[in-house]
Structures are given as structure tokens and as C-alpha cells.
Design a protein around this motif. Structure first.
Motif, PDB file in Angstrom:
ATOM      1  N   ALA A  52       0.868  -1.176   0.000  1.00 48.91           N
ATOM      2  CA  ALA A  52       0.000   0.000   0.000  1.00 48.91           C
ATOM      3  C   ALA A  52       0.908   1.229   0.000  1.00 48.91           C
ATOM      4  O   ALA A  52       1.887   1.282   0.740  1.00 48.91           O
ATOM      5  N   ILE A  53       0.590   2.166  -0.841  1.00 51.83           N
ATOM      6  CA  ILE A  53       1.368   3.394  -0.929  1.00 51.83           C
ATOM      7  C   ILE A  53       1.145   4.199   0.344  1.00 51.83           C
ATOM      8  O   ILE A  53       0.009   4.391   0.778  1.00 51.83           O
ATOM      9  N   GLU A  54       2.232   4.683   0.922  1.00 50.29           N
ATOM     10  CA  GLU A  54       2.148   5.494   2.148  1.00 50.29           C
ATOM     11  C   GLU A  54       2.092   6.969   1.778  1.00 50.29           C
ATOM     12  O   GLU A  54       3.018   7.502   1.183  1.00 50.29           O
ATOM     13  N   GLY A  55       1.000   7.615   2.096  1.00 48.71           N
ATOM     14  CA  GLY A  55       0.854   9.039   1.815  1.00 48.71           C
ATOM     15  C   GLY A  55       0.104   9.295   0.524  1.00 48.71           C
ATOM     16  O   GLY A  55      -0.033   8.431  -0.329  1.00 48.71           O
ATOM     17  N   ARG A  56      -0.373  10.531   0.386  1.00 50.49           N
ATOM     18  CA  ARG A  56      -1.106  10.921  -0.818  1.00 50.49           C
ATOM     19  C   ARG A  56      -0.161  10.935  -2.012  1.00 50.49           C
ATOM     20  O   ARG A  56       0.923  11.497  -1.952  1.00 50.49           O
ATOM     21  N   PRO A  57      -0.553  10.289  -3.133  1.00 54.39           N
ATOM     22  CA  PRO A  57       0.319  10.259  -4.308  1.00 54.39           C
ATOM     23  C   PRO A  57       0.441  11.643  -4.949  1.00 54.39           C
ATOM     24  O   PRO A  57      -0.507  12.419  -4.962  1.00 54.39           O
ATOM     25  N   THR A  58       1.628  11.924  -5.458  1.00 59.98           N
ATOM     26  CA  THR A  58       1.877  13.200  -6.128  1.00 59.98           C
ATOM     27  C   THR A  58       2.299  13.006  -7.576  1.00 59.98           C
ATOM     28  O   THR A  58       2.320  13.964  -8.341  1.00 59.98           O
ATOM     29  N   GLY A  59       2.635  11.786  -7.953  1.00 59.94           N
ATOM     30  CA  GLY A  59       3.033  11.503  -9.326  1.00 59.94           C
ATOM     31  C   GLY A  59       3.013  10.013  -9.594  1.00 59.94           C
ATOM     32  O   GLY A  59       3.225   9.211  -8.689  1.00 59.94           O
ATOM     33  N   MET A  60       2.731   9.652 -10.855  1.00 61.87           N
ATOM     34  CA  MET A  60       2.720   8.244 -11.239  1.00 61.87           C
ATOM     35  C   MET A  60       2.975   8.174 -12.741  1.00 61.87           C
ATOM     36  O   MET A  60       2.301   8.852 -13.513  1.00 61.87           O
ATOM     37  N   VAL A  61       3.955   7.343 -13.150  1.00 64.05           N
ATOM     38  CA  VAL A  61       4.294   7.245 -14.562  1.00 64.05           C
ATOM     39  C   VAL A  61       4.904   5.869 -14.860  1.00 64.05           C
ATOM     40  O   VAL A  61       5.550   5.270 -14.007  1.00 64.05           O
ATOM     41  N   ILE A  62       4.637   5.365 -16.074  1.00 56.67           N
ATOM     42  CA  ILE A  62       5.261   4.152 -16.599  1.00 56.67           C
ATOM     43  C   ILE A  62       6.202   4.586 -17.709  1.00 56.67           C
ATOM     44  O   ILE A  62       5.831   5.418 -18.549  1.00 56.67           O
ATOM     45  N   ASP A  63       7.413   4.031 -17.746  1.00 55.06           N
ATOM     46  CA  ASP A  63       8.399   4.464 -18.742  1.00 55.06           C
ATOM     47  C   ASP A  63       8.027   4.026 -20.161  1.00 55.06           C
ATOM     48  O   ASP A  63       7.093   3.261 -20.369  1.00 55.06           O
ATOM     49  N   MET A  64       8.793   4.509 -21.141  1.00 52.17           N
ATOM     50  CA  MET A  64       8.505   4.288 -22.560  1.00 52.17           C
ATOM     51  C   MET A  64       8.593   2.828 -22.983  1.00 52.17           C
ATOM     52  O   MET A  64       7.980   2.429 -23.952  1.00 52.17           O
TER      53      MET A  64
END
Length: 175
Positions: A52-64
Motif C-alpha cells: 500500500a502506498i504510504e501518503g497521498r500520491p503526487t506523481g505516477m508514470v510508466i516508462d517508454m
């Protein structure tokens, strides 16, 4: 995708090797699901990650290459998964800022594996995977370069669609 919690954010990229759309879904309760969708067969493969992610997410990305998923949070955490590996655990969980700050914006530059991170203290940094020594097969995610600092929190990063450049903007409206 049936969920026990509302969706917070979704990201994805097209994998030209197998012609699948690779995606990641972050739910509001901190759970993460990844998978792929084949438009020809309309088959969806989904995997729930065991953290489980700890804290509010600020960014999310999958690479090329549709290989790595990176999620940042306001608790100064950066989670990185190898989506082609068999583990559902992140390969890295790091604190990207040694200052009293956290990532407020995250983007990937065009055609590269360079991630641009903007921080609450106005800092802007470039990160990517680096071998720690010549025998390493796994790349460790680390800071490579600092850019000009904003006087307020970085609110967004706008990567160029035609080159490896980018713009950043902050809470005070500075670009």
C-alpha cells in the motif's frame, strides 16, 4: 476493473513489442494494480501489487518501454516497480529528497528514461537508473542533475513533444 476503493489515478503506455497497453491503477486506499490490455483479443491481465502506498500520491508514470512504474508521495517516498519482473514488491523505495521536502510533480522526458521531479521547496531534478558498478545487472534510480530552482512549490512539468526539453511551473504562476 472492479475495486473495493475509488480510483485515485491511472497511467499507461503502449508497448509496441507485444502491442499491448500497459497500465497502472492507484486506488484511494493506497493499493496498486498493474496489467495489460490487448486490443486485438480484448484480453485484460491484472495483477495486484502487495504494497500500500504510504501518503497521498503526487506523481505516477510508466516508462517508454513499459517496464518500470514509479509513484511518488507527499510523505517523501518514491516507489519503483519492475513490471516485467515476477515480483509484486517494489524494487526500490527511496526518499528522493534529503531536504524537508517531497515530490509535487513527476514526468518522463520524450524518448528517454529520464524522469523530471519537481519538489515542494521549488527544486527540479533529473533522475534515471544507473549501474552502481560494472557487474550490476539492475539499475538503481538516482538523481543525476539539478536545474534552476523555483521560489515556490513546483506544480507541474510539461515535457516537450519533439525534444528532450521541458517547462516547469510553480504555485506562484512562474514558468
Amino acid at each position: 476493473l472492479a475495486a473495493k476503493s475509488a480510483v485515485d489515478r491511472v497511467t499507461g503506455t503502449f508497448n509496441p513489442v507485444n502491442e499491448n497497453l500497459v497500465f497502472a491503477v492507484l486506488f484511494q486506499d493506497g493499493r496498486v494494480a498493474t496489467g495489460s490490455y490487448n486490443p486485438t483479443t480484448q484480453n485484460v491481465d491484472r495483477k495486484d501489487l502487495k504494497i500500500a502506498i504510504e501518503g497521498r500520491p503526487t506523481g505516477m508514470v510508466i516508462d517508454m518501454d513499459a517496464r518500470f512504474l514509479v509513484i511518488t508521495t507527499e510523505t517523501n517516498r518514491l516507489y519503483r516497480w519492475d513490471l516485467q519482473g515476477s515480483s509484486d514488491q517494489p524494487i526500490q523505495v527511496i526518499h528522493p529528497s534529503s531536504r524537508n521536502s517531497h515530490v509535487t510533480s513527476l514526468e518522463l522526458l520524450l524518448g528517454t528514461f529520464t524522469y523530471i521531479l519537481g519538489f515542494a521547496d521549488g527544486s527540479v531534478e533529473a533522475w534515471f537508473g544507473v549501474r552502481q558498478n560494472t557487474r550490476d545487472t539492475e539499475l538503481k534510480f538516482q538523481k543525476i542533475r539539478d536545474f534552476e530552482r523555483h521560489s515556490a512549490a513546483v506544480r507541474g512539468i510539461l515535457p516537450s513533444a519533439v525534444q528532450r526539453g521541458f517547462w516547469t511551473y510553480d504555485d506562484r504562476g512562474q514558468l
